[in-house]
Each structure stands twice: as C-alpha cells, then as structure tokens.
Scaffold this motif. Structure first.
Motif, short mmCIF file in Angstrom:
data_model
loop_
_atom_site.label_atom_id
_atom_site.label_comp_id
_atom_site.label_asym_id
_atom_site.label_seq_id
_atom_site.Cartn_x
_atom_site.Cartn_y
_atom_site.Cartn_z
N LEU A 9 -3.47 7.12 -2.72
CA LEU A 9 -2.36 6.43 -2.05
C LEU A 9 -2.78 5.94 -0.66
O LEU A 9 -2.43 4.83 -0.25
N ILE A 10 -3.53 6.74 0.04
CA ILE A 10 -4.01 6.34 1.37
C ILE A 10 -4.93 5.12 1.24
O ILE A 10 -4.79 4.16 2.01
N ILE A 11 -5.82 5.15 0.28
CA ILE A 11 -6.71 4.01 0.05
C ILE A 11 -5.89 2.77 -0.29
O ILE A 11 -6.15 1.68 0.23
N LEU A 12 -4.88 2.93 -1.17
CA LEU A 12 -4.03 1.80 -1.54
C LEU A 12 -3.34 1.20 -0.32
O LEU A 12 -3.37 -0.01 -0.12
N PHE A 13 -2.69 2.01 0.45
CA PHE A 13 -1.93 1.51 1.60
C PHE A 13 -2.83 1.05 2.75
O PHE A 13 -2.49 0.12 3.47
N ALA A 14 -3.98 1.66 2.90
CA ALA A 14 -4.84 1.33 4.03
C ALA A 14 -5.72 0.11 3.77
O ALA A 14 -6.00 -0.64 4.70
N PHE A 15 -6.12 -0.11 2.53
CA PHE A 15 -7.08 -1.18 2.26
C PHE A 15 -6.57 -2.23 1.29
O PHE A 15 -6.63 -3.42 1.57
N VAL A 16 -6.07 -1.80 0.15
CA VAL A 16 -5.70 -2.75 -0.90
C VAL A 16 -4.47 -3.56 -0.51
O VAL A 16 -4.47 -4.79 -0.63
N LEU A 17 -3.44 -2.93 -0.06
CA LEU A 17 -2.20 -3.63 0.29
C LEU A 17 -2.42 -4.67 1.39
O LEU A 17 -1.98 -5.81 1.24
N PRO A 18 -3.11 -4.34 2.49
CA PRO A 18 -3.36 -5.38 3.51
C PRO A 18 -4.18 -6.55 2.97
O PRO A 18 -3.92 -7.70 3.31
N ILE A 19 -5.15 -6.27 2.11
CA ILE A 19 -5.96 -7.35 1.55
C ILE A 19 -5.09 -8.27 0.69
O ILE A 19 -5.18 -9.50 0.78
N VAL A 20 -4.22 -7.70 -0.12
CA VAL A 20 -3.32 -8.51 -0.95
C VAL A 20 -2.37 -9.32 -0.07
O VAL A 20 -2.16 -10.51 -0.31
N LEU A 21 -1.82 -8.70 0.97
CA LEU A 21 -0.90 -9.41 1.86
C LEU A 21 -1.60 -10.55 2.61
O LEU A 21 -1.06 -11.66 2.71
#
Length: 83
Positions: A9-21
């Motif tokens: 979850l930390i990886i998702l919120f810290a890296f993946v979500l910002p990249i998608v946004l």
C-alpha cells in the motif's frame, strides 16, 4: 494487516498513484494544447477572411469617393447649402 500488505500500500500510494496522476495531467495538457492550436488556426482564418472583406469594402468606397459623379454631386450639394 500484515507488514507485506502495508508495504504494498505504501508503494502504491507513494509511487504508482503519483505517476498515474502525473501521466493523466500531462495527457490532459497535451490534448488542451491541440484544441487551442486548432482554435488558433480557426481564429486566424476568421481574421484573414474578415480582413479580406474589409479590404474589398474599402476598395468599393474608394471607387465611389474618387468617382467624378460623386464629386460633382458633392459640389452641387455644397452650392445648394450656400443658397
């Protein structure tokens, strides 16, 4: 929750979500730039058409004003105004 799930979850919120946004935002900006470019082309064409129309009208007005009949009519009108 176990530590593995928290890490994911930390990886998702810290890296993946910002990249998608950021990807979505830049894609939107590119699309808006294309739309604006098309509008600018359309606006430029409209201005060129309007300028051509004004030039044509000006040529007609110049022809009328420089016509000897128009000048004669103006002189007659001025003479009538004097009386």
């Amino acid at each position: 929750m176990d530590e593995g799930m928290v890490f994911v979850l930390i990886i998702l919120f810290a890296f993946v979500l910002p990249i998608v946004l950021i990807g979505t935002w830049t894609s939107h900006k590119k699309e808006m730039a294309k739309v604006n470019a098309n509008l600018n082309i359309s606006e430029k064409e409209n201005m060129q058409n309007e300028l051509a129309s004004v030039k044509t009208r000006l040529e007609v007005l110049e022809a009328i004003v420089t016509d000897k009949k128009y000048q004669l009519h103006q002189e007659i009108t001025e003479l009538k105004a004097v009386d």
